[in-house]
Scaffold this motif. Structure first.
Motif, mmCIF file in Angstrom:
data_model
loop_
_atom_site.group_PDB
_atom_site.id
_atom_site.type_symbol
_atom_site.label_atom_id
_atom_site.label_comp_id
_atom_site.label_asym_id
_atom_site.label_seq_id
_atom_site.Cartn_x
_atom_site.Cartn_y
_atom_site.Cartn_z
ATOM 1 N N ILE A 73 -23.094 24.132 40.365
ATOM 2 C CA ILE A 73 -22.713 23.185 41.417
ATOM 3 C C ILE A 73 -23.791 22.113 41.524
ATOM 4 C CG2 ILE A 73 -23.816 24.495 43.299
ATOM 5 C CD1 ILE A 73 -20.427 22.808 43.681
ATOM 6 N N TYR A 74 -23.381 20.901 41.854
ATOM 7 C CA TYR A 74 -24.362 19.839 42.103
ATOM 8 C C TYR A 74 -24.852 19.981 43.537
ATOM 9 C CZ TYR A 74 -26.683 15.369 42.242
ATOM 10 O OH TYR A 74 -27.640 14.380 42.343
ATOM 11 N N SER A 89 -28.884 17.998 47.984
ATOM 12 C CA SER A 89 -30.185 18.163 48.637
ATOM 13 C C SER A 89 -31.342 18.074 47.641
ATOM 14 C CB SER A 89 -30.249 19.492 49.377
ATOM 15 O OG SER A 89 -30.072 20.573 48.479
ATOM 16 N N SER A 90 -31.105 18.509 46.397
ATOM 17 C CA SER A 90 -32.164 18.463 45.387
ATOM 18 C C SER A 90 -31.866 17.451 44.282
ATOM 19 C CB SER A 90 -32.366 19.844 44.759
ATOM 20 O OG SER A 90 -31.200 20.242 44.051
ATOM 21 N N GLY A 91 -30.623 16.955 44.243
ATOM 22 C CA GLY A 91 -30.254 15.993 43.204
ATOM 23 C C GLY A 91 -30.151 16.607 41.818
ATOM 24 N N ARG A 92 -29.787 17.899 41.765
ATOM 25 C CA ARG A 92 -29.665 18.556 40.482
ATOM 26 C C ARG A 92 -28.550 19.591 40.505
ATOM 27 N NH1 ARG A 92 -31.545 23.214 40.342
ATOM 28 N NH2 ARG A 92 -33.198 24.028 39.242
ATOM 29 N N ASP A 145 -27.272 23.354 39.943
ATOM 30 C CA ASP A 145 -27.906 24.653 40.125
ATOM 31 C C ASP A 145 -26.950 25.780 39.733
ATOM 32 O OD1 ASP A 145 -29.271 26.906 40.921
ATOM 33 O OD2 ASP A 145 -29.730 26.148 42.923
ATOM 34 N N PRO A 146 -27.189 26.419 38.572
ATOM 35 C CA PRO A 146 -26.318 27.518 38.154
ATOM 36 C C PRO A 146 -26.546 28.799 38.957
ATOM 37 C CG PRO A 146 -28.081 27.215 36.569
ATOM 38 C CD PRO A 146 -28.208 26.107 37.579
ATOM 39 N N GLU A 147 -27.617 28.852 39.741
ATOM 40 C CA GLU A 147 -27.936 30.046 40.526
ATOM 41 C C GLU A 147 -27.366 29.990 41.940
ATOM 42 O OE1 GLU A 147 -29.412 32.622 39.045
ATOM 43 O OE2 GLU A 147 -29.429 31.404 37.225
ATOM 44 N N GLU A 148 -26.883 28.836 42.358
ATOM 45 C CA GLU A 148 -26.359 28.674 43.723
ATOM 46 C C GLU A 148 -24.917 29.166 43.779
ATOM 47 O OE1 GLU A 148 -25.969 28.394 47.361
ATOM 48 O OE2 GLU A 148 -27.820 27.418 46.731
ATOM 49 N N TRP A 149 -24.677 30.172 44.615
ATOM 50 C CA TRP A 149 -23.328 30.707 44.782
ATOM 51 C C TRP A 149 -22.952 30.830 46.250
ATOM 52 C CZ3 TRP A 149 -19.988 30.570 41.061
ATOM 53 C CH2 TRP A 149 -20.457 30.484 39.756
ATOM 54 N N PHE A 150 -23.737 30.230 47.130
ATOM 55 C CA PHE A 150 -23.445 30.270 48.554
ATOM 56 C C PHE A 150 -22.983 28.880 48.977
ATOM 57 C CE2 PHE A 150 -24.641 30.379 53.099
ATOM 58 C CZ PHE A 150 -23.862 31.460 53.464
#
Length: 110
Positions: free
Chosen positions: A72-73, A76-79, A81-86
């Motif tokens: 997901i893009y 907040s960080s402008g990148r 993140d394959p680890e973000e699932w929340f």
């Protein structure tokens, strides 16, 4: 084992999936249609508003049209993140391009 390549044929198939989703699911919703952008083994899905590409997610080709790695893009960080699932819509991610687009609509409604 070498990484799978994102060939022109696979890109055409992916573009057809996105176009079909736009017509069947997003007809008449301004600003909700998806556009594709490719770099290396990555398919970037976003929404186009004028000249501006608004990132939604990045899919990495894993060798099968129904099993892409998702990131997901995060604005907040402008990148990506394959680890973000929340995030709203995470339950829609199923490895398919369509699942990523459904997730994107919930994560970033237009």
């Amino acid at each position: 084992m070498p990484k799978p390549k994102l060939t022109p044929e696979i890109k055409l198939q992916a573009d057809a999936i996105v176009a079909r989703f736009n017509v069947e699911r997003l007809r008449g919703q301004p600003g909700a249609h998806y556009v594709t952008n490719y770099r290396g083994v990555h398919l970037y899905l976003g929404r186009q508003h004028g000249d501006q590409f608004e990132p939604i997610c990045r899919l990495t080709y894993a060798g099968d049209m129904n099993h892409w790695d998702f990131a997901i893009y995060k604005y907040s960080s402008g990148r990506y993140d394959p680890e973000e699932w929340f995030f709203p819509g995470a339950e829609e991610v199923d490895g398919a391009i369509e699942g990523a687009m459904r997730a994107g609509l919930k994560a970033y409604p237009s």
